[in-house]
Each structure stands twice: as C-alpha cells, then as structure tokens.
Design a protein around this motif. Sequence first.
Motif, PDB file in Angstrom:
ATOM      1  N   ALA B 104      18.611  35.504  30.687  1.00 45.51           N
ATOM      2  CA  ALA B 104      18.557  35.424  29.225  1.00 45.51           C
ATOM      3  C   ALA B 104      19.589  36.335  28.578  1.00 45.51           C
ATOM      4  O   ALA B 104      20.023  37.330  29.153  1.00 45.51           O
ATOM      5  N   ALA B 105      19.937  35.983  27.347  1.00 47.38           N
ATOM      6  CA  ALA B 105      20.843  36.816  26.557  1.00 47.38           C
ATOM      7  C   ALA B 105      20.088  37.752  25.628  1.00 47.38           C
ATOM      8  O   ALA B 105      20.642  38.736  25.150  1.00 47.38           O
ATOM      9  N   SER B 106      18.820  37.444  25.373  1.00 51.05           N
ATOM     10  CA  SER B 106      18.013  38.302  24.482  1.00 51.05           C
ATOM     11  C   SER B 106      16.542  38.132  24.831  1.00 51.05           C
ATOM     12  O   SER B 106      16.143  37.121  25.410  1.00 51.05           O
ATOM     13  N   ILE B 107      15.751  39.113  24.457  1.00 52.88           N
ATOM     14  CA  ILE B 107      14.301  39.004  24.650  1.00 52.88           C
ATOM     15  C   ILE B 107      13.739  37.938  23.711  1.00 52.88           C
ATOM     16  O   ILE B 107      12.817  37.202  24.070  1.00 52.88           O
ATOM     17  N   GLU B 108      14.329  37.826  22.549  1.00 53.16           N
ATOM     18  CA  GLU B 108      13.890  36.798  21.597  1.00 53.16           C
ATOM     19  C   GLU B 108      14.011  35.418  22.240  1.00 53.16           C
ATOM     20  O   GLU B 108      13.157  34.541  22.042  1.00 53.16           O
ATOM     21  N   GLU B 109      15.070  35.210  22.997  1.00 50.35           N
ATOM     22  CA  GLU B 109      15.252  33.927  23.697  1.00 50.35           C
ATOM     23  C   GLU B 109      14.064  33.649  24.630  1.00 50.35           C
ATOM     24  O   GLU B 109      13.544  32.534  24.688  1.00 50.35           O
ATOM     25  N   CYS B 110      13.639  34.680  25.357  1.00 48.48           N
ATOM     26  CA  CYS B 110      12.515  34.524  26.283  1.00 48.48           C
ATOM     27  C   CYS B 110      11.244  34.138  25.522  1.00 48.48           C
ATOM     28  O   CYS B 110      10.502  33.243  25.917  1.00 48.48           O
ATOM     29  N   TYR B 111      11.016  34.834  24.413  1.00 45.16           N
ATOM     30  CA  TYR B 111       9.831  34.516  23.605  1.00 45.16           C
ATOM     31  C   TYR B 111       9.907  33.102  23.026  1.00 45.16           C
ATOM     32  O   TYR B 111       8.881  32.444  22.850  1.00 45.16           O
ATOM     33  N   SER B 112      11.120  32.644  22.714  1.00 41.00           N
ATOM     34  CA  SER B 112      11.244  31.322  22.084  1.00 41.00           C
ATOM     35  C   SER B 112      10.690  30.230  22.997  1.00 41.00           C
ATOM     36  O   SER B 112      10.001  29.323  22.527  1.00 41.00           O
ATOM     37  N   VAL B 113      10.936  30.328  24.301  1.00 34.63           N
ATOM     38  CA  VAL B 113      10.404  29.278  25.187  1.00 34.63           C
ATOM     39  C   VAL B 113       8.898  29.435  25.370  1.00 34.63           C
ATOM     40  O   VAL B 113       8.163  28.457  25.391  1.00 34.63           O
ATOM     41  N   VAL B 114       8.434  30.678  25.465  1.00 33.89           N
ATOM     42  CA  VAL B 114       6.986  30.905  25.623  1.00 33.89           C
ATOM     43  C   VAL B 114       6.225  30.400  24.397  1.00 33.89           C
ATOM     44  O   VAL B 114       5.253  29.639  24.504  1.00 33.89           O
ATOM     45  N   LYS B 115       6.684  30.816  23.236  1.00 32.54           N
ATOM     46  CA  LYS B 115       5.959  30.477  22.008  1.00 32.54           C
ATOM     47  C   LYS B 115       6.014  28.973  21.737  1.00 32.54           C
ATOM     48  O   LYS B 115       5.011  28.381  21.307  1.00 32.54           O
ATOM     49  N   THR B 116       7.162  28.359  21.990  1.00 30.59           N
ATOM     50  CA  THR B 116       7.259  26.913  21.756  1.00 30.59           C
ATOM     51  C   THR B 116       6.354  26.156  22.717  1.00 30.59           C
ATOM     52  O   THR B 116       5.702  25.179  22.346  1.00 30.59           O
ATOM     53  N   ALA B 117       6.285  26.608  23.964  1.00 32.46           N
ATOM     54  CA  ALA B 117       5.388  25.963  24.931  1.00 32.46           C
ATOM     55  C   ALA B 117       3.932  26.107  24.475  1.00 32.46           C
ATOM     56  O   ALA B 117       3.170  25.142  24.488  1.00 32.46           O
ATOM     57  N   GLU B 118       3.572  27.309  24.031  1.00 31.87           N
ATOM     58  CA  GLU B 118       2.178  27.535  23.595  1.00 31.87           C
ATOM     59  C   GLU B 118       1.843  26.703  22.361  1.00 31.87           C
ATOM     60  O   GLU B 118       0.745  26.167  22.236  1.00 31.87           O
ATOM     61  N   GLU B 119       2.805  26.604  21.454  1.00 32.38           N
ATOM     62  CA  GLU B 119       2.547  25.880  20.206  1.00 32.38           C
ATOM     63  C   GLU B 119       2.521  24.363  20.399  1.00 32.38           C
ATOM     64  O   GLU B 119       1.765  23.659  19.741  1.00 32.38           O
ATOM     65  N   THR B 120       3.370  23.859  21.294  1.00 31.41           N
ATOM     66  CA  THR B 120       3.465  22.399  21.466  1.00 31.41           C
ATOM     67  C   THR B 120       2.520  21.884  22.541  1.00 31.41           C
ATOM     68  O   THR B 120       2.251  20.684  22.598  1.00 31.41           O
ATOM     69  N   GLY B 121       2.047  22.769  23.421  1.00 30.75           N
ATOM     70  CA  GLY B 121       1.228  22.320  24.538  1.00 30.75           C
ATOM     71  C   GLY B 121       2.035  21.709  25.677  1.00 30.75           C
ATOM     72  O   GLY B 121       1.482  21.305  26.706  1.00 30.75           O
ATOM     73  N   ILE B 122       3.337  21.653  25.529  1.00 29.41           N
ATOM     74  CA  ILE B 122       4.227  21.181  26.605  1.00 29.41           C
ATOM     75  C   ILE B 122       4.277  22.261  27.692  1.00 29.41           C
ATOM     76  O   ILE B 122       4.285  23.456  27.385  1.00 29.41           O
ATOM     77  N   GLU B 123       4.308  21.848  28.952  1.00 32.47           N
ATOM     78  CA  GLU B 123       4.351  22.827  30.056  1.00 32.47           C
ATOM     79  C   GLU B 123       5.673  22.724  30.813  1.00 32.47           C
ATOM     80  O   GLU B 123       5.808  21.945  31.758  1.00 32.47           O
ATOM     81  N   PRO B 124       6.655  23.505  30.402  1.00 32.72           N
ATOM     82  CA  PRO B 124       7.977  23.394  31.015  1.00 32.72           C
ATOM     83  C   PRO B 124       8.018  24.055  32.396  1.00 32.72           C
ATOM     84  O   PRO B 124       7.142  24.851  32.743  1.00 32.72           O
TER      85      PRO B 124
END
Lengths: 403, 403
Positions: B104-124
Amino acid sequence: MEKVRIGVVGLGGRGAYHAELLSTFDDVDVTAVCDLYNDRIENAADRVEKTSGKRPAGYTDYREMFEKEDMDGVLIASSWTTHSRIAVAAMKAGITPATEVGGAASIEECYSVVKTAEETGIEPMFLENCNFGREELALLNMTRMGLFGEIVHCQCGYEHCLRDEITRGNENRHYRFNNYAHRNGDIYPTHGLGPMSKILKINRGNRFVSIVSVASKQTGLNTHAKKHFDKDHPANNLIFTQGDVVNSIIKCAGGETILLTHDTSNFRPYSRAGRLQGTNGIWLEDKNAICLESENAGEVWKPFGEYMDKYDHPIWKKFSRIGLDKYGHGGMDFIVDAAFVDSIKNRNHPAIDVYDWASWIAVTVLSEQSVALGGAPQLFPDFTNGSWLDGTTPKGEGEFCLD
Amino acid sequence: MEKVRIGVVGLGGRGAYHAELLSTFDDVDVTAVCDLYNDRIENAADRVEKTSGKRPAGYTDYREMFEKEDMDGVLIASSWTTHSRIAVAAMKAGITPATEVGGAASIEECYSVVKTAEETGIEPMFLENCNFGREELALLNMTRMGLFGEIVHCQCGYEHCLRDEITRGNENRHYRFNNYAHRNGDIYPTHGLGPMSKILKINRGNRFVSIVSVASKQTGLNTHAKKHFDKDHPANNLIFTQGDVVNSIIKCAGGETILLTHDTSNFRPYSRAGRLQGTNGIWLEDKNAICLESENAGEVWKPFGEYMDKYDHPIWKKFSRIGLDKYGHGGMDFIVDAAFVDSIKNRNHPAIDVYDWASWIAVTVLSEQSVALGGAPQLFPDFTNGSWLDGTTPKGEGEFCLD
C-alpha cells in the motif's frame, strides 16, 4: 623480551583452557591464575603445571595479583560484566589485558576501557576468536580482493542451543543464568559481528551509526526447565526475561546494513548465521555456498569449500601448516591467543584493539535499550572521536593484522 | 451459478497470464479485459479467445467496464498503486474483486478496501499465490500439527535479482522503475509474509503490532545501469532511492517476531528467505532443511523434501493430482485463481480476505515510514477492530481454507 609473562583471570571452562593453551607456547610463561573459587584455581594450576612444568601462583583477588605479580599481560575470561573493570585495573597496573568476548552493561563501561588505554598508553586486545576462523578470514580476503563488488549487506549472529547450560547456570556457577533471567537484548554479539566489522572496516573508514533490536517472546528456557527439572529448581521459579530470538539491524556510515541474530534458547543446530552480500554476489553460511556474477555461471549457488581452498587468508595459510585441528574451535583459539602474545612481545598494535572492543560490546547496551523502547533506534558513540574518518585510528601491526 | 463471469484489469505479463489461465477453467467465462494500452488488450483478448473460443470485450477504462459489463468478479493485475482504488470501484459496482499482490501507499488505502467490503457485503480476495506453494502449505500443515512446538520466530522475504527489469522499466511500461526511483522500504512484502501470517494466525487470534525497517544504501541499480546502458538512458539520469536490501522486523501480539527481507537490486539466486522456528526446531528455506528435537536425531539438519512428502497439506494433495507443473510458479497460480473462483461460485469466504489484504499491504507504508525515521517503530492499525481477539474475524470457507 624472551618470555611473555601472562596471568589468567576467570578460570571456568574457558579460562582454564586459555591458561593451558598459553602454557604450551614457547614464548609464554603462565605465571599466575585467579578466580573466586579455589577449586578452579587448583584445576587451572594443575593443568598449567602438567603442560609446562611450572606451577603458577594462585589468587582469589585480581587486584592483589596485579599488585604482587610482575606480569606483562593478563587474559580475562571472567563473567561478562566484569571484563572491563578487570581490564581497567590491569592497565592502571601497567599490565596489557586481553579479554574474552561478551557485551557491555553500559556505554560508560565502553568508554572506561578506551579512555584508560589512551591515558596509560597500554594497547589491550579483544579476544574474538571467530575473527580468525577459516571461513571468516577467507571472506575478509575475498572482500579485500573485490570479489563481492561493493558490499551492501551482512548478516551474522550467535545461534546455539544453550538452554540446558543456561537453565542449569546456578548449578554450574555460570553467569548466563543471571543474564538471561534479567536482561533482554543481544547479550552476546561479537562472534558474528567481529568478523563482519573487519570486513566493513568499522573504526577505520566506516563506523556503526545506529541499531534497532526487537526480541521475540521468551518461552524456550521455561519450557525446557518445566520439562526437565523439578518444581523447586531455580529455573522453575522465575520467568526468564531474555527473548528467545533477538534480531538487530545496524546501519553503518558507509550505508551498509548488518543483521545480527541472537538465538540460544531453543533446540537448533549451531550457526553464526553468516551472509555477505555485495553488488557482485552473495555468500550464505547456512547454505555453505556462494554465488558471484563474475563467475559467469548464472544465479546458481556453488559450494564455498572450493573458494576457501582458493582464497584462504595469509594468516590461515601460515597457521594451518602447524596443524590447527588439535586446538579449540578449529584452530582459531590458538591464533587469537598467539596474536595477543605477539602484540606484547613484538609491540605490535593488536589485531582487535580497544576501539573495536568498545564499539562491538556497545551493541549489547544499545540493543537492550532498543528492545526496552519497542525497537526504537539507538545511536552509537564514536569511540574514535572522528579518527575513523580522518584515517588516524591505529591499524593492526604484524602478521595478525586484519585491517 | 454455472459459469462465473470474470473480467481482468491490467494486462501486462501477469494480467494476460491470469486472463488466459482463467479462460481454461470449465466454470469461468472471461468476459472482459481492460488496460490503458490497446496492444495489451488485443494480446490478452487473443489469448483468451484462442483458449476458450470466446473473445472478451476490451476496455481502456475500468469504470466503463464495471458499468457496462455484467460481471461476477474482476481480477486486478494493474500497477501496485492502483489495486485498491480499482477494487473499491468494483465493490461499489457489486463486483467481487481479487487483486494481485503489492504494497500500500497509505494506511487510508488499506482502510478503503476494508470499509468498502464491510459496507457493500462484497468479500474480496487477495491473490497471494505463495500461500498455495507446496512448501508453504506443508509448513502450515506441520505447524498446525504442532511439529514445531510453540512458534517463536519466522523469517521470509523477496530476494530476486530484478535489477535489469527495474532499470529498463520505462522501456517496458513497468511501474517498478518509478517505485524504485522514489520510494524506500519493503515495497513488495507479501510473497514471504502471506504464508507466515497464516502460520501465525494473524487477524485470527494474533495480529501485527509494530514494525521497524532499515534500508541499506542503494548502489545495485545505478551500478547496473552504468555498466549496461548508454549515458542518456533514464536509469543513468537519476539516483534510485530504494535501498538495495531492506530488512524489517515485525512484532506480533503473540510475542512472535517476523524478519522480512526485500532484496532485488543485486545479483543473487532467487529465494523467499524462509525460516520457521519454534521450541521444537527450525526449518530453513535456503538450506532446504529442517531439524526437529522430537525426531531424536540430535542437532542435525535433515532434507526437507522427505517431510513434504510426509506432511503435504490436503490442498496440495488434492490439486497435485491434476498435474500442477504445467501451471505457473509450480502450480500455485492455478490454485490461487481456483480459490478466487470458488469463493464467488460457492459463496465461500475467501481463503485470503480483506483483513489479511489490508494488514499485509500496510507493511509497505509502515516500512517506508520507519526507514524515513531511521528505523523508528511504527504501529499497525487493527483493521479487525478487535475481532482478531474475540474470535469473530471470518475464516476461509471450503476446500481452500488456510485458517
């Protein structure tokens, strides 16, 4: 000086061995031995007498020995934390000390040996036998020949399953028990670091700048004690503090990194975990192999043995003729003691001097500090006060020179 | 779901390979491919058509592809810094992403995938193929069987002579050039770290707590460029910032340490630098050997091959029957892609999920920060918000489970 008169302080297994070994040298008289325990004094004196025919005087106090005995040198093989104070007392008495290896308890301790050497003019030696190992010497030789290209990274360490010795320390009057019970850091750094330091020209064109250390959990020692000893054994009545595996990374002024590993509390084969890497290739101790681009063989490992045969260091070539196998640790114990005697007898600046000594043992203090601070980088003092940079740090003289 | 419809974004060597591989699966249709460059789109589409008889649609903009195509999943093999943003866009479009590896280039980037997965219910899924390597799987299996005792220390890394690829990056439209020109840290941590993380139960009973990273000087890339390229070559007109060898030490909540090495700028044989060590013994990748106390053979290394034959993981046993050698990287590319397809088709929680993904790629950011601060320890966010501790982090489901 026909015969060098040497005393030995600290007569556990290692010190008694040194006393006996030195007493076999034609140009040495082991005139006195010293330990806190009388049985150890008698044992060492017996061994020296058996070899040389002359029984050394015995002392339980090194200060008394330094006062009464007319000695040229003293070899110090006592517990880790007492090396420096005994060496300082020796120098103040006009005696040239050499100490066995270990790590420092404080930065002030490191300065005490440097400053006393500078003030007295005595040139003490640090007895890192691994600097005279065949592999280490061949690697030094190959580095100086440019075979690795520009060095970028080294690894080294002390990986030795000592859990039984450590946990039984109190039975054996061994200081390891106490060190592992209360410290946490790289408490025995120099077997790996000494040879790599000479390769990297530390204190002579380069220096250690910073170190980070991170310790794993401790479980090996208490697991071992629980399995093998009674409930009331000392090792079953405390939690050892020393992490099982302590890794440190040292950054050098030249930009090179040294990865240093201390790993002595679990079951494993012995290794000094060596790796030497430059722009032209890499050597790995555990693989006993090397891969150099200039060989035009591709990215393929080759056995290191052939390279040692080809690139043995002049020191190894010379001393291997006398049949080193009969001496301890493959012969390097003989060479390091011979280097100490030579430095006194021929007034040669020692192969491993007080600046090497101070900077190598400082690793232990700084490593403990870094572990205590969660891995925060700690800075090395420059014990040479800039001499490493302007080229005025004295170099080893004579046939044992590693610089 | 009879056929899983998958698109592929990023069609360099790796992405085109994945597209072709997926198109050989009976239960997959590769319906669309996407890259910034038309020649890459045509190449990948040709390869998919040749294998499956069906030509995928081509796109130069992934957003357009996600809008127009009715896809179940997307495999992302674009440049390192674009993985997360493409995955987030896919999840928001209701498409299950899997990404190739990187940092990753930033910690925010890491959170973006976690939070989007949690919000959408998609399991990447994170496509760390090395988690499905034969050795890595056997070690996981052996650890779970307790053969190493209590684990105290691991080592791993990415040691691969890539200096020619890196320095020629601009010729090959490869992002490595730019990363090595401007960054300094462990910029490619997961090939080693992924397997060790599963062994250590990271995010499921354990977690990464802190990291220190120290980089050696950079000389390998500029030395190589100077020797092989003209004066006006891009690699001869800048000083690369990425240190040749970057070592990091990660401390885990369970007290284990992980030593991680990134070493890609000098001549050397390939290695993932593995070491796994517990109270009962140690495995070393470079030695291809193991030593376990319970074998009662003393402190003697034994060849690891025999142990793999004996302790192959069920996943490896099953898939080796289909003849894995014909697939990339000894078969692990096939298994990791099959795991991704399985997670979509059978609605299984993926073997390597978004919490693994976020915590593994966070290593790059934190490593860069630590290097910039002279090795100062950096703290890992807990992307599971405590689920690692209370046992509620979801585990992999189905036959590809590594938990």
